[in-house]
Structure formats: C-alpha cells, structure tokens
Design an enzyme around this catalytic site. Structure first.
Site, PDB file in Angstrom:
ATOM      1  N   ASP A 169      -5.557  37.195  10.206  1.00  0.00           N
ATOM      2  CA  ASP A 169      -4.772  36.464   9.212  1.00  0.00           C
ATOM      3  C   ASP A 169      -3.955  35.347   9.852  1.00  0.00           C
ATOM      4  O   ASP A 169      -3.890  34.228   9.354  1.00  0.00           O
ATOM      5  CB  ASP A 169      -3.841  37.427   8.467  1.00  0.00           C
TER       6      ASP A 169
ATOM      7  N   LEU B 198      -3.835  37.835   0.338  1.00  0.00           N
ATOM      8  CA  LEU B 198      -4.167  36.463   0.751  1.00  0.00           C
ATOM      9  C   LEU B 198      -3.280  36.009   1.912  1.00  0.00           C
ATOM     10  O   LEU B 198      -3.195  34.828   2.224  1.00  0.00           O
ATOM     11  CB  LEU B 198      -4.040  35.496  -0.432  1.00  0.00           C
TER      12      LEU B 198
END
EC number: 2.7.1.6
Length: 382
Positions: A174, A127
């Site tokens: 990201d 994540l």
C-alpha cells in the site's frame, strides 16, 4: 474547492501565515495479488486519483502542529525533543506521530513543521487511506528538509509506523504504490526485493471500484489470523516465506498439512503465479485473459483464503454478468467487506453502473458507492 485550495486556506487561517508546500499521496487499488505481499510475493496495484493532501511549512523550532480538516479541524501538537508516544484520543494523529517517530529512528535530522491534512480516499474501504496518509507525511518531511530518502524508503518508513506504532500488520504494497505509482500504469511489485516494473494499462479501459459498504475493520481482525496461518505454512516447508514454495512441492505434501493451512497456502501460491501472468496480459492488452485471472483470484479468495462475504460475492456476480469476457472483476483489499475492482471497457461502464444500482441494494439491503478511477501518479508536490 480542491483539496489543495482547502488545505492552503485552512493553513493560513489556523497558523496565520501561508503554507510553503502542498504535497499529495494517492490511495490505491490492487488489481490482483491479494495477501501475497506479506508472503514476499507479487502484487499488481495502481495508484488512484483519490488522495491525501497536506499543505505545510517548516518551523524554526522543534514543534510539530497538525490539523485534521476531515476531523472537525482537530489539532495535535507534539515536540521532536521528547519521546513521541501515542495520542490518547485521536487515532488519525497516531499515523502522523508514528511516521515522524520512525523517521527519527532512521537517523533523519529535521526540524518542526506545521501541517493541515485533508483527503478524499474513502476510509474503511480497503483503498489505503492510511498508507496514503503515512506516505504524504513522510514526503512532507523529505521535501521540507531535503532528507536523503527515496520513495521506497518513505514507503518502508510508513509501513514500520503502521506495524509498530499504530499496531496493524500491513504488508508493504500500500505504501509502495502510493509512493511510486505512475500515471496510466499499474506497478508489478516484488514484495521481497521491492523491485517494481511499470505495466502500461490498455487504452479505453476504466478502473472501476465499487464499495460494498459492508463495514470492515482490519486492525485486530481476521487479517492477522491469515498472516499467522501463512507463517505456519512457510515453517512447515522450512522456508522463510511462501514465496519460496513451488506449487509442485505443495501438491506433493498438501495432505500432511492442517486442512485450513493447506487452503491458505494454496491461495498464496496460485495467486503469485496469477499476478505475474496478469502483468503480461495487461501489457499485451489481453483483457480476456486478465478477466480469467481475476475470476480465478476471486474464487481462490472466496474458497481457499475465505476472506470474501456474501455482499462482495453478489457484487462480483452482478458485474460479471454484464461484462462477460470483455473485462475482469474481483474483490480487492484485505477482505471481509470493502470493495471490488473491475477493469471494464469505458463504453460498458454505464451498463455496469445501472445493473449494480438496480440489483445490489435489492439483494443485500445495502447501497453501494461507485468510483470510476484513473491510474495516477505517486506522491509528490501538487
């Protein structure tokens, strides 16, 4: 206590004066478009309401002091006037040092800083806790010293730090979504031009992330092998990246490629097409089509890119059995464990949570972690 209150309180205790700013940068989940970023392709992530928070203040000298609240308040200290090298013992410190060093290499002029860092982005889950940290540190220096950097430049700087200082070949997605995320939206990112398009998320749909808790590591793992295989594929087609190869061109000569490389290339080409289509499906609120595209993406990651594991496939099957064609589910992140992402009508979330709780551990021996997230705003003051 919120992360903001926690870091402000620790800052005052550790450094003896109050922080002047508190900055946050979110983690992310990628809805579709896996391993396409370093192939100059398209991705469709959203920022999530789990973040890295830094309380900070400028110093009037050239010293940087950083405390990591989540690592027993470990303290790192270094000077901006001597070459910044890797910390021998603290891996977390290298993300901070790398970002600062690469900001210097970009000819940014700034002074010292005191920082206290804490975060709630689950680590090792795919994540993007590391990207969130890099973007948070970059945003701290940009805000404290009014550096002429936009979100994309802060993101690129974070990616450079991770590639060159930390030593992991991540793509740009990201950092970019952490810097530029928009509340209630996903972001279609063109990883070549770094152009972004905000895609509104349908109302009443939850972004559910389920961590398989099957441990994975990215640095030095199969990730870099996949990247090399994709580069081999691009060289075969004499193109700078797989972004420049069409499905038709691939199908015509697929038999001439090494069979493994051919599978990797096919995943990237079909995934790019799926991602662009998914952005329009999402914008039109067509959850049924989005679900089909996510299912195709998962099958491609499992069979062609070979980055799923049995635990992840099991989780996907459990969720799919509950939601049918009312939503979508797939593995998300680098692969080999980590998380699945599901887009689920809010009223079905309890049924999904119950099915997973009853079946996943029974089938795999591992207990999952369940997160219900909101698409959130990118980095900035909090």
């Amino acid at each position: 206590m919120s992360l903001k209150e926690k870091t402000q309180s620790l800052f005052a205790n550790a450094f003896g004066y109050p922080a002047t700013h508190t900055i946050q940068a979110p983690g992310r989940v990628n809805l579709i478009g896996e391993h396409t970023d370093y192939n100059d392709g398209f991705v469709l992530p959203c920022a999530i309401d789990y973040q890295t928070v830094i309380s900070c203040a400028p110093r009037d000298d050239r010293k940087v002091r950083v405390m990591a609240a989540d690592y027993e308040n470990q303290l790192d200290e270094f000077s901006l006037d001597t070459p910044i090298i890797a910390h021998e013992n603290y891996q977390w410190a290298n993300y901070v040092r790398g970002v600062v060093k690469h900001l210097q290499l970009r000819n940014n002029s700034f002074g010292g800083v005191d920082m206290v860092i804490s975060g709630n982005v689950p680590q090792g889950a795919g994540l993007s806790s590391s990207a969130s940290l890099e973007v948070a540190v970059g945003t701290v220096l940009q805000q404290l010293y009014h550096l002429p950097l936009d979100g994309a430049q802060i993101a690129l700087n974070g990616q450079e730090a991770e590639n060159q200082f930390v030593g992991c070949n991540c793509g740009i997605m990201d950092q970019l979504i952490s810097a530029l995320g928009k509340k209630d939206h996903a972001l279609l990112i063109d990883c070549r031009s770094l152009g972004t398009k905000a895609v509104s998320m349908p109302k009443g749909v939850a972004v559910v992330i389920i961590n398989s808790n099957f441990k994975r590591t990215l640095v030095g793992s199969e990730y870099n092998t996949r990247r090399e295989q994709c580069e081999t594929g691009a060289r075969f087609f004499q193109q700078p990246a797989l972004r420049d190869v069409t499905i038709e061109e691939f199908n015509a000569v697929a038999h001439e490629l090494d069979p493994i490389v051919a599978k990797r290339v096919r995943h990237i080409l079909t995934e790019n097409a799926r991602t662009v289509e998914a952005a329009s499906a999402l914008e039109q609120g067509d959850l049924k089509r989005m679900g089909e595209l996510m299912a195709e993406s998962h099958a491609s990651m499992r069979d062609d890119f070979e980055i799923t594991v049995p635990q992840i496939d099991t989780l996907v099957e459990i969720v799919k059995a509950v939601i049918g064609d009312k939503g979508g589910v797939r593995m998300t992140g680098g692969g080999f464990g980590g998380c699945i992402v599901a887009l689920i009508p809010e009223e079905l979330v309890p049924a999904v949570q119950q099915a997973v709780a009853e079946q996943y551990e029974a089938k795999t021996g591992i207990k999952e972690t369940f997160y219900v997230c909101k698409p959130s705003q990118g980095a900035g003051q909090c």
